[in-house]
Motif scaffolding. Sequence first.
Motif, PDB file in Angstrom:
ATOM      1  N   UNK A   5      30.694  41.007  50.905  1.00 19.12           N
ATOM      2  CA  UNK A   5      29.394  41.438  50.382  1.00 19.12           C
ATOM      3  C   UNK A   5      28.471  41.768  51.544  1.00 19.12           C
ATOM      4  N   UNK A   6      27.938  42.990  51.556  1.00 21.02           N
ATOM      5  CA  UNK A   6      27.017  43.433  52.597  1.00 21.02           C
ATOM      6  C   UNK A   6      25.597  43.455  52.033  1.00 21.02           C
ATOM      7  N   UNK A  13      15.834  33.496  53.424  1.00 22.40           N
ATOM      8  CA  UNK A  13      14.848  34.391  52.814  1.00 22.40           C
ATOM      9  C   UNK A  13      14.787  34.099  51.315  1.00 22.40           C
ATOM     10  N   UNK A  14      13.620  34.338  50.706  1.00 23.76           N
ATOM     11  CA  UNK A  14      13.426  33.918  49.319  1.00 23.76           C
ATOM     12  C   UNK A  14      13.120  35.086  48.383  1.00 23.76           C
ATOM     13  N   UNK A  15      13.345  36.327  48.829  1.00 22.56           N
ATOM     14  CA  UNK A  15      13.056  37.448  47.937  1.00 22.56           C
ATOM     15  C   UNK A  15      14.171  37.600  46.901  1.00 22.56           C
ATOM     16  N   UNK A  16      13.966  38.503  45.945  1.00 24.72           N
ATOM     17  CA  UNK A  16      14.886  38.638  44.824  1.00 24.72           C
ATOM     18  C   UNK A  16      16.311  39.005  45.244  1.00 24.72           C
ATOM     19  N   UNK A  17      16.525  39.992  46.148  1.00 18.16           N
ATOM     20  CA  UNK A  17      17.903  40.295  46.546  1.00 18.16           C
ATOM     21  C   UNK A  17      18.618  39.105  47.180  1.00 18.16           C
ATOM     22  N   UNK A  18      17.902  38.352  48.030  1.00 18.71           N
ATOM     23  CA  UNK A  18      18.520  37.195  48.684  1.00 18.71           C
ATOM     24  C   UNK A  18      18.941  36.154  47.662  1.00 18.71           C
ATOM     25  N   UNK A  19      18.066  35.860  46.714  1.00 14.80           N
ATOM     26  CA  UNK A  19      18.364  34.838  45.712  1.00 14.80           C
ATOM     27  C   UNK A  19      19.517  35.257  44.815  1.00 14.80           C
ATOM     28  N   UNK A  20      19.511  36.493  44.354  1.00 15.81           N
ATOM     29  CA  UNK A  20      20.583  36.968  43.474  1.00 15.81           C
ATOM     30  C   UNK A  20      21.929  36.893  44.178  1.00 15.81           C
ATOM     31  N   UNK A  21      21.994  37.397  45.408  1.00 17.33           N
ATOM     32  CA  UNK A  21      23.265  37.417  46.132  1.00 17.33           C
ATOM     33  C   UNK A  21      23.791  36.009  46.374  1.00 17.33           C
TER      34      UNK A  21
END
Length: 414
Positions: A5-6, A13-21
């Motif tokens: 996964x790239x 980090x706590x933003x949405x992409x970081x949390x989802x991944x």
Amino acid sequence: MHILFLTDNFPPEVNAPASRTYEHAREWVKQGAQVTIITCAPNFPQGKVFDGYKNRLRSVEDMDGIRVIRVWTYITANEGFYKRTLDYVSFMLSSFIASFGVRKVDVIIGTSPQFFTAISAFLVSLAKRRPWIFELRDLWPATIKTVGAIKNGRVLSLLEALEMFLYRRATRIVAVTHSFKEELAARGINADKIDVVTNGANLAHFKPSPKPLDLARTLGLEGRFVAGYVGTHGLTHGLETVLDAAEILQSVPGADHVRIVLLGDGARKADLKANAARRSLTNVVFLDSVPKAQVPDYWALLNVSIIHLRRDPLFRTVIPSKLFECMAMGIPVLHAVEGESAEIVRRKGVGLTVTPEDAGELAARIAELAAAPERLEAFREKCLVSAERYDRANLARRMYAILSQTANTRASRP
């Protein structure tokens, strides 16, 4: 199955992409998969490397069974199109090079919002002769065109051509909204290869909790009705409207106990703070981003959550992930985003919809709910019921089934 996964955003980090991944990858490990993440040193959104990390050529760590490879990138704050593009391109190159050290991969994923990461995933797919998935989190470059970050028509045309190339060459596309799938299908992309796995919330992490009284007292929020925005303060969020609403509320009889909290960082934060100071907005409280483990405590300060994006047709296709976190915590929403996400709010009865960039309506709704605790309790109950459908663990298992199926298909050919 070995998943590569790239992504240029990943915890801490706590933003949405970081949390989802992270939450998806953690669940895939539980399903028995080997997961390798290629990312960069954590620095979003301020462009400063987090304590305990360095921007090295390559470093490796284990996070809950996930192998995390961090690579060097050009780091800059989340502002300025050309500097950010240099950041994206550097990660594209570094992640592609780092992929040669990852063996026996079954499927590759590249995630947006920006698609330079997807370019890297496509190139890795060619090099390893394995299928790849474009996880579509945003319609880029349409977003940067909307906010005026770039106006050069030739550059935009080139980016749009590259965007369509990636959609066509992806083995599969996983979109986070049904609107994205409809948009791509209307532009000629085969709808049969597009799956939808929406955002959601980790129900073990985000759950109902009493207001943290000590924290409320420290922040001057004890005994206040708190409406809050939690998230990135960027160009797309139109948070000037929230300040306009705060100014209106200062002159509304009976609203002197209302406080508006804006928690987070981003390209517009400094300007927003200066704007509030010029207007002497004594009912606005700015807070910096906090570690992921502390986020639920700050959510719990809120009586109602403000979710806001600029009023633009593009954002009708977006579902802000914070909507699901609010549901999970039982926090009613004032939802100033049109389209698919507004329909969820209305259908599930988890709050009120508000016209984006309409400060008068936003102020009126805040004052209305501040005087109606029984309505808030009704919204709260519906939030908790609706949250079950958006349990991140279930969504991760759904995506895992897509990955398993894709791993058995042929890779893209030049």
